[in-house]
Design an enzyme around this catalytic site. Structure first.
Site, PDB file in Angstrom:
ATOM      1  N   SER A   1       0.723  -1.231  -0.161  1.00  0.00           N
ATOM      2  CA  SER A   1      -0.094   0.004  -0.095  1.00  0.00           C
ATOM      3  C   SER A   1       0.923   1.249  -0.039  1.00  0.00           C
ATOM      4  CB  SER A   1      -1.096   0.089   1.179  1.00  0.00           C
ATOM      5  OG  SER A   1      -0.155  -0.333   2.380  1.00  0.00           O
ATOM      6  N   GLU A   2       2.090   1.296   0.738  1.00  0.00           N
ATOM      7  CA  GLU A   2       3.050   2.422   0.560  1.00  0.00           C
ATOM      8  C   GLU A   2       4.766   2.021   0.654  1.00  0.00           C
ATOM      9  OE1 GLU A   2       1.783   5.387   0.392  1.00  0.00           O
ATOM     10  OE2 GLU A   2      -0.243   5.311   1.148  1.00  0.00           O
ATOM     11  N   THR A   3       5.395   2.653  -0.098  1.00  0.00           N
ATOM     12  CA  THR A   3       6.891   2.431  -0.117  1.00  0.00           C
ATOM     13  C   THR A   3       6.980   3.969   0.331  1.00  0.00           C
ATOM     14  OG1 THR A   3       6.836   0.715  -1.877  1.00  0.00           O
ATOM     15  CG2 THR A   3       8.925   2.289  -1.448  1.00  0.00           C
TER      16      THR A   3
END
Length: 263
Positions: free
Chosen positions: A45-47
């Protein structure tokens, strides 16, 4: 060109809980298209990417589709890597971000994030929201960055099966459904198909709206929260004026190296 990558579970006491995030420390910024390609390849969902500055770190967050203005769990993840892998001895980390300066400090076994509180306003789209979520009753319908849907039945949170195409037509970054909890103050689930994340297990940034709402409704400044469907995470929130202190733990999972051709 090699880039270190750390995958950790934020708002988790052990692996396979909370919300996984990838963290990539950088010495200098890479091309935006490459940052997005790495985030897309990671398919989390996030980096989070960060670069050291004179006063702290410049921090950016990417979903598999877009760069976002604020992400709580990937901020927590980045701070954990800076403290525990890179060995920064500061008690408080300063991050410069698209949402202004964010602070993260050690708090025992937890990390505490200092975020700006969000003001929610009424939203008159009840029919569209009900259709997207497949529900019949809404106690309150509000919007800030996200649409905030308050329901009376905590069990409804568990059984949600939204129509993602319908949710894409709604305003805001994403949509969070919340209810008063039994063993915690409130529970929630967050859906963001518009930004390439159908469901985010634990969304720290959503609590910048949820915590002030529930603080006012429950008449308390310190709250406990749980978010998620099949995968859940725990966090606590404290209201301090126009700020929200969001606390959680981080569990390490994976260390790797991204290998890319030289630019």
């Amino acid at each position: 060109m090699n880039i270190d990558l750390y995958q950790v579970d934020a708002f988790a006491s052990k692996p396979f809980e909370g919300n996984p995030a990838a963290v990539c420390p950088l010495e200098t910024w890479l091309d935006d298209a490459l940052l997005q390609a790495i985030a897309t390849e990671n398919n989390l969902s996030e980096t989070a990417f960060f670069v050291p500055t004179e006063s702290g770190y410049h921090l950016r967050w990417f979903t598999p589709s877009v760069e976002v203005d604020l992400c709580g769990h990937a901020t927590l993840a980045a701070a954990w890597v800076i403290f525990n892998v890179l060995g920064d001895s500061a008690e408080t980390l300063q991050f410069e971000t698209r949402s202004g300066q964010l602070l993260v400090q050690r708090d025992g076994n937890e990390l505490a994030m200092d975020f700006p509180a969000k003001v929610v306003e009424p939203l008159a789209m009840e029919a569209e929201v009900k259709a997207g979520l497949g529900i019949n009753e809404i106690e309150a319908l509000l919007i800030s960055d996200d649409i905030v849907v308050v329901v009376n039945d905590v069990q409804l949170i568990e059984s949600l099966a939204p129509d993602m195409q319908q949710l894409k037509r709604l305003p805001g970054r994403g949509i969070v459904v919340t209810a008063k909890g039994s063993d915690v103050d409130f529970v929630s689930r967050w859906f963001g198909p518009k930004v390439g994340v159908e469901e985010d297990p634990v969304t720290g940034s959503a609590h910048t709206s949820l915590a002030p709402y529930w603080a006012k409704k429950l008449g308390k400044q310190q709250l406990t929260a749980r978010q998620g469907g099949d995968r859940k995470g725990a966090l606590s929130c404290e209201i301090e004026g126009d700020r929200v202190i969001i606390k959680g733990r981080v569990a390490p999972y994976l260390k790797g190296v991204i290998t890319l051709p030289s630019q």
